[in-house]
Every structure is written in C-alpha cells, then in structure tokens.
Design a protein around this motif. Structure first.
Motif, PDB file in Angstrom:
ATOM      1  N   LYS A  18      39.727  44.935  34.710  1.00  0.00           N
ATOM      2  CA  LYS A  18      39.567  44.939  36.165  1.00  0.00           C
ATOM      3  C   LYS A  18      40.412  43.876  36.856  1.00  0.00           C
ATOM      4  CE  LYS A  18      34.954  46.901  36.120  1.00  0.00           C
ATOM      5  NZ  LYS A  18      33.534  46.663  36.334  1.00  0.00           N
ATOM      6  N   ARG A  19      41.122  43.076  36.104  1.00  0.00           N
ATOM      7  CA  ARG A  19      41.990  42.052  36.684  1.00  0.00           C
ATOM      8  C   ARG A  19      43.406  42.329  36.254  1.00  0.00           C
ATOM      9  NH1 ARG A  19      39.687  37.548  38.990  1.00  0.00           N
ATOM     10  NH2 ARG A  19      37.493  37.783  38.688  1.00  0.00           N
ATOM     11  N   THR A  20      44.262  42.390  37.214  1.00  0.00           N
ATOM     12  CA  THR A  20      45.665  42.602  36.892  1.00  0.00           C
ATOM     13  C   THR A  20      46.498  41.579  37.650  1.00  0.00           C
ATOM     14  OG1 THR A  20      45.851  44.237  38.648  1.00  0.00           O
ATOM     15  CG2 THR A  20      45.405  45.074  36.434  1.00  0.00           C
ATOM     16  N   PRO A  21      47.693  41.337  37.183  1.00  0.00           N
ATOM     17  CA  PRO A  21      48.548  40.354  37.852  1.00  0.00           C
ATOM     18  C   PRO A  21      48.766  40.698  39.319  1.00  0.00           C
ATOM     19  CG  PRO A  21      49.454  40.924  35.721  1.00  0.00           C
ATOM     20  CD  PRO A  21      48.302  41.860  35.970  1.00  0.00           C
ATOM     21  N   LYS A  65      47.739  34.040  33.666  1.00  0.00           N
ATOM     22  CA  LYS A  65      47.870  32.882  34.566  1.00  0.00           C
ATOM     23  C   LYS A  65      49.257  32.863  35.196  1.00  0.00           C
ATOM     24  CE  LYS A  65      46.753  28.525  35.940  1.00  0.00           C
ATOM     25  NZ  LYS A  65      47.722  28.197  36.941  1.00  0.00           N
ATOM     26  N   LYS A  66      50.278  33.049  34.386  1.00  0.00           N
ATOM     27  CA  LYS A  66      51.662  33.032  34.882  1.00  0.00           C
ATOM     28  C   LYS A  66      51.932  34.167  35.864  1.00  0.00           C
ATOM     29  CE  LYS A  66      54.087  29.858  32.593  1.00  0.00           C
ATOM     30  NZ  LYS A  66      54.150  28.567  33.159  1.00  0.00           N
ATOM     31  N   THR A  67      51.266  35.291  35.688  1.00  0.00           N
ATOM     32  CA  THR A  67      51.539  36.452  36.542  1.00  0.00           C
ATOM     33  C   THR A  67      50.579  36.561  37.727  1.00  0.00           C
ATOM     34  OG1 THR A  67      50.249  37.875  35.078  1.00  0.00           O
ATOM     35  CG2 THR A  67      52.621  37.774  34.677  1.00  0.00           C
ATOM     36  N   GLY A  68      49.730  35.573  37.915  1.00  0.00           N
ATOM     37  CA  GLY A  68      48.898  35.533  39.110  1.00  0.00           C
ATOM     38  C   GLY A  68      47.668  36.412  39.099  1.00  0.00           C
ATOM     39  N   ALA A  69      47.091  36.644  37.936  1.00  0.00           N
ATOM     40  CA  ALA A  69      45.922  37.521  37.854  1.00  0.00           C
ATOM     41  C   ALA A  69      44.625  36.837  38.272  1.00  0.00           C
ATOM     42  CB  ALA A  69      45.770  38.076  36.439  1.00  0.00           C
ATOM     43  N   PHE A  70      44.658  35.531  38.443  1.00  0.00           N
ATOM     44  CA  PHE A  70      43.448  34.798  38.818  1.00  0.00           C
ATOM     45  C   PHE A  70      43.550  34.316  40.257  1.00  0.00           C
ATOM     46  CE2 PHE A  70      43.975  34.118  34.224  1.00  0.00           C
ATOM     47  CZ  PHE A  70      42.741  34.527  33.764  1.00  0.00           C
ATOM     48  N   THR A  71      42.460  34.463  41.001  1.00  0.00           N
ATOM     49  CA  THR A  71      42.421  33.861  42.327  1.00  0.00           C
ATOM     50  C   THR A  71      42.239  32.356  42.146  1.00  0.00           C
ATOM     51  OG1 THR A  71      40.010  33.990  42.556  1.00  0.00           O
ATOM     52  CG2 THR A  71      41.303  35.934  43.285  1.00  0.00           C
ATOM     53  N   ALA A  72      42.536  31.603  43.188  1.00  0.00           N
ATOM     54  CA  ALA A  72      42.346  30.147  43.121  1.00  0.00           C
ATOM     55  C   ALA A  72      40.889  29.811  42.834  1.00  0.00           C
ATOM     56  CB  ALA A  72      42.809  29.497  44.423  1.00  0.00           C
ATOM     57  N   ASP A  73      39.964  30.539  43.457  1.00  0.00           N
ATOM     58  CA  ASP A  73      38.538  30.291  43.221  1.00  0.00           C
ATOM     59  C   ASP A  73      38.170  30.558  41.759  1.00  0.00           C
ATOM     60  OD1 ASP A  73      38.078  29.546  45.834  1.00  0.00           O
ATOM     61  OD2 ASP A  73      37.225  31.473  46.439  1.00  0.00           O
ATOM     62  N   ASP A  74      38.656  31.665  41.217  1.00  0.00           N
ATOM     63  CA  ASP A  74      38.347  31.995  39.825  1.00  0.00           C
ATOM     64  C   ASP A  74      38.907  30.932  38.886  1.00  0.00           C
ATOM     65  OD1 ASP A  74      37.056  34.275  40.633  1.00  0.00           O
ATOM     66  OD2 ASP A  74      38.704  35.628  40.115  1.00  0.00           O
ATOM     67  N   TRP A  75      40.151  30.517  39.128  1.00  0.00           N
ATOM     68  CA  TRP A  75      40.749  29.511  38.246  1.00  0.00           C
ATOM     69  C   TRP A  75      39.997  28.184  38.366  1.00  0.00           C
ATOM     70  CZ3 TRP A  75      43.303  30.484  34.137  1.00  0.00           C
ATOM     71  CH2 TRP A  75      43.884  29.430  33.420  1.00  0.00           C
ATOM     72  N   ASN A  76      39.518  27.850  39.574  1.00  0.00           N
ATOM     73  CA  ASN A  76      38.722  26.624  39.750  1.00  0.00           C
ATOM     74  C   ASN A  76      37.426  26.692  38.941  1.00  0.00           C
ATOM     75  OD1 ASN A  76      40.559  25.394  41.451  1.00  0.00           O
ATOM     76  ND2 ASN A  76      39.565  26.121  43.310  1.00  0.00           N
ATOM     77  N   VAL A  77      36.774  27.853  38.935  1.00  0.00           N
ATOM     78  CA  VAL A  77      35.538  28.032  38.160  1.00  0.00           C
ATOM     79  C   VAL A  77      35.833  27.830  36.672  1.00  0.00           C
ATOM     80  CG1 VAL A  77      33.834  29.748  37.390  1.00  0.00           C
ATOM     81  CG2 VAL A  77      34.351  29.505  39.827  1.00  0.00           C
TER      82      VAL A  77
END
Length: 191
Positions: free
Chosen positions: A165-168, A53-65
């Motif tokens: 498959k998700r990286t910062p 979360k701190k390093t930006g690995a999630f898109t806004a849409d993913d974090w909203n889900v």
C-alpha cells in the motif's frame, strides 16, 4: 519488487558481497543480495527500506514515527554497543571523519532491521493476543497523533509496506547507460 512499488529498482543476486562481509546492499537503484546470506529474503526486506526511503515512499510523519521507535528501541535491540561502534568507525571512514548524519544513518539501519524482522514479530494468535495488540496499537496511535506525528504506529506503517500500500512518491531513476557501476562502487555504496 513490484509489491513494494519499486518498479525501477533492479535486483541483483550475487554469490557473495565483499567475501561475506555483507548480506546485501542498495546503491543507485540496485538492490544486491548475496546468496551466501543466512536469510536472503530477510536481507531483501532490509534493503527495500533503503530503496523506499530514497524514492520517497514515506511521509515525513511516518518517517518521524519510525525514527522515534529506532531511537527509543530498535538501535539498541538490533545493534550491540560494539556493533554501533563499528558502524560509527566505518561511517567516519566513509565520510572523511565527519560524524554529521550518523544518528540518522543508524536510525535508518535500525528501521531496516526492524522491517527485516517484522514477519517474525506479528501479534500472537488467539483472542487475548489480538485484543492486547489492538489496545497497544490504539494507545500508540493516539499518542503519535497528539505528538503531531500522524495517527500511525511503526507496525501500521510496516503492515502497509507488506500489503503493497506504500509506493514511492518520486519515481526512482535508473542509472544512466553512461554511468559505470563497478563491483567496488557497489561494495562501498552499501546503504
């Protein structure tokens, strides 16, 4: 750590954190895991969410889900009302009595707990279990798409984390050599 794309995040194993009061902590690009934890690997999975979360690995849409699922299910699933109250009191203490941001804090904790347990919640084996899971994910994905959250489900996001498959998005920054991080800061900086 590389599996999760956290190349610049250090892992520190310690005997205990705060005399057994915590199993793990993430603070300033250091994940600390207590060896007296009941399940150190599960604790690592929990702390990885905070680092990602701190390093930006999630898109806004993913974090909203994920946040929506946390509000609707995971907070109450993983934290009893008494635990939620204890977290609230600690949050107030850590933030000079300011409760702003507490809901987001609890959502992140619940997301971290859900990922911690994700290995244990994979779909049941067999044809019927597989079909049921696929239909459930299809309708959840469709609903998220119509709600403007992208075509992802919490399970698909967690699965992509598990598969590396998700990286910062933003590179994590290691603490500067001039920054002194003592044990008290690590204990107080539990995220």
């Amino acid at each position: 750590m590389r599996r999760f794309g956290l190349h610049n995040v250090a892992l520190k194993l310690v005997d205990s954190i705060n005399n057994g009061a915590a199993d793990g902590a993430y603070f300033r690009n250091i994940i600390q895991i207590a060896l007296d934890s009941e399940n150190p690997m599960a604790t690592l999975r929990h702390e990885v969410i905070h680092a990602l979360k701190k390093t930006g690995a999630f898109t806004a849409d993913d974090w909203n889900v994920l946040s929506k699922k946390a509000r609707e299910q995971w907070i109450n699933q993983y934290f009893s009302p008494e635990m939620q109250q204890a977290y609230f009191q600690q949050y107030l203490s850590d933030n000079n009595g300011n409760e702003a941001g507490f809901q987001e804090y609890m959502e992140e904790e619940a997301i971290a707990e859900a990922f911690k347990h994700f290995d244990n919640t994979k779909p049941p084996a067999g044809l019927i279990g597989n079909i049921y899971q696929r239909l459930k994910q299809f309708f959840e994905t469709l609903r998220n798409g119509f709600q403007g959250n992208g075509f992802h489900t919490p399970d698909s996001i967690f699965r992509s984390l598990d598969e590396g498959k998700r990286t910062p998005i933003a590179p994590s920054v290691a603490p500067k050599a001039t920054e002194v991080i003592n044990e008290e800061q690590l204990r107080q900086g539990v995220e």
